[in-house]
Design a protein around this motif. Structure first.
Motif: not given
Lengths: 287, 156
Positions: A151-155, A186-188, A194-197
């Motif tokens: 939920y609204r995770i950003e890197y 494993d990048p999991a 999210n999908t972009f990640h």
């Protein structure tokens, strides 16, 4: 470096199909089709016949839902692992769990791999792997709590985060006594992402491969495929295989899959394109 | 004693074109066995690449004059053959095979052989090399991919 998964070893150029076997009533893809133990056992027989080198047995679905106690998780997987071990001595048995107590129990029952899809949520899982002689899959989840949705995770840089976290996890596993040759990263995809990640991790998977650790990818029918193509579960095979091909070209070694045959063909084809595998039988123009 | 071996110029014999399952395993075994029978120093007649690989892949001894001939019959024996089906190919190959096997038979037209995509350069030179009377040992005689292959040996 040789890859050692519990009792089994594989050469550097081997690619491995890890077939998903759910001992759950509610996993997203099969909706409980292999919830009954005999159905799960039939699934094992099927994927072995299809050529899977590994089965990944899970007793808890990844998505949020009814809490499953340790006792219930053990009841779902431990005796089943023992049954599969007895029936298929040469099969690699992986168990999808984040709990150390479950990990220890399944290792005693014959598991070769602990697949920690939740990125080290239970810090003692590495000890269970070391003591049980099992390999460990070190995943990146961005530190989320097991069975929660992102939920609204950003890197700042999702690939750098995945590499940093999985290598830190690998170091903890090795410090606990898991041999380096039994550590997989494993990048999991979709876990804490999210999908972009997930798309970026796919695009830049080669950076994870360059760490030198064997890389596992779990792409099969996931939401990042569904969102990218606007397709529901059940219509995501082509998208899954496209992502699989990109990861194979980058050098991923283990593929956690629902569809063994299609994935094996995709990976073999790409591995040959990459010059890492001979064609099965080429005579055209060479007679 | 002079020793001569004939093998077909099959590119699938080369390591650069290896498969997980060898599509010419039986032919390869026959070639390697026959070439091993030659002496250390071998003169090559025909496709040098295939010859060089077979010579590299074998351990040979002795000093007899030795020749490795690379050539084969038509490549038009079936609809899936490289040159598609040419009905004349079977009679041509039968005649060529007989002439290679024994000096009692006469040679077919090499001009027709070119039309049938037969690889005859090495065999043409072999024809000049063979003594007036000869018989061959046939180690392999088949057309698994629409191309006529022989592995044969001569000595005199």
């Amino acid at each position: 470096m040789t890859l050692r998964l519990g009792r089994h070893t594989f050469t550097d150029d081997a690619t491995l199909m890890m077939a998903i076997v759910n001992r759950t009533p509610d996993s997203f893809y099969d909706q409980g089709a292999t919830w009954a133990e005999d159905k799960a056992f039939e699934r094992v027989a099927l994927v072995v016949e299809q050529g899977a080198e590994i089965v990944d047995i899970g007793g808890i679905k990844a998505a949020p839902g009814v809490e499953i106690s340790e006792a219930e998780e053990k009841a779902r997987v431990v005796d089943f692992v023992a049954r599969v071990r007895a029936a298929y001595p040469s099969l690699v048995i992986s168990v999808d769990t984040w709990r150390a107590s479950v990990g220890a129990a399944v290792c005693a029952a014959g598991a070769d791999v602990l697949n920690d899809a939740w990125g080290g949520a239970d810090p003692e899982l590495v000890d269970a792997a070391a003591e049980g002689g099992a390999a460990i899959i070190c995943t990146h989840t961005g530190g989320v709590t097991p069975r929660t949705r992102p939920y609204r995770i950003e890197y700042d840089d999702v690939v750098a985060a995945a590499i940093d976290d999985t290598l830190a996890y690998a170091a903890r596993a090795e410090a606990a006594g898991v041999p380096r040759e039994s550590v997989v990263i494993d990048p999991a995809h979709d876990f804490g992402k999210n999908t972009f990640h997930s798309l970026e991790l796919t695009r830049r998977l080669g950076e994870m491969v360059a760490t030198g650790y064997p890389v596992l990818v779990s792409l099969s029918n996931k939401d990042f495929v569904g969102e990218t193509l606007d397709l529901p579960v059940g219509s995501r095979l082509s998208g899954t295989l496209a992502a699989t091909a990109v990861c194979a070209l980058a050098g991923a070694r283990i593929y956690r899959v629902h569809e063994v045959v299609e994935t094996r063909q995709t990976v073999d084809m790409v591995w040959s394109i990459a010059g890492r595998r001979l064609p099965r039988r080429a005579i055209r123009g060479l007679q | 004693m002079t020793r001569v071996v004939l093998v077909p110029g099959v590119l699938a014999l080369l390591p650069a074109y290896a498969s997980l399952e060898d599509p010419v395993a039986e032919l390869r075994a026959a070639c390697l066995s026959a070439v091993s029978w030659l002496a250390r120093d071998v003169q090559v007649l025909g496709n040098p690449r295939v010859a060089a690989h077979l010579l590299d892949a074998t351990h040979r001894a002795g000093d007899e004059p030795s020749y490795l001939v690379v050539g084969n019959g038509s490549a038009t024996r079936t609809e899936k053959a490289p040159g598609h089906l040419d009905e004349r190919s079977h009679a041509f190959d039968a005649a060529l095979g007989a002439a290679l096997s024994s000096s009692d038979a006469s040679w077919p037209s090499f001009g027709l052989g070119k039309d049938l995509l037969a690889s005859l350069d090495g065999i043409d030179r072999l024809r000049e090399l063979l003594p007036p009377a000869y018989e061959s040992v046939v180690d392999y005689d088949d057309d698994p991919y629409g191309v006529q292959y022989w592995v044969m040996r001569w000595s005199w």
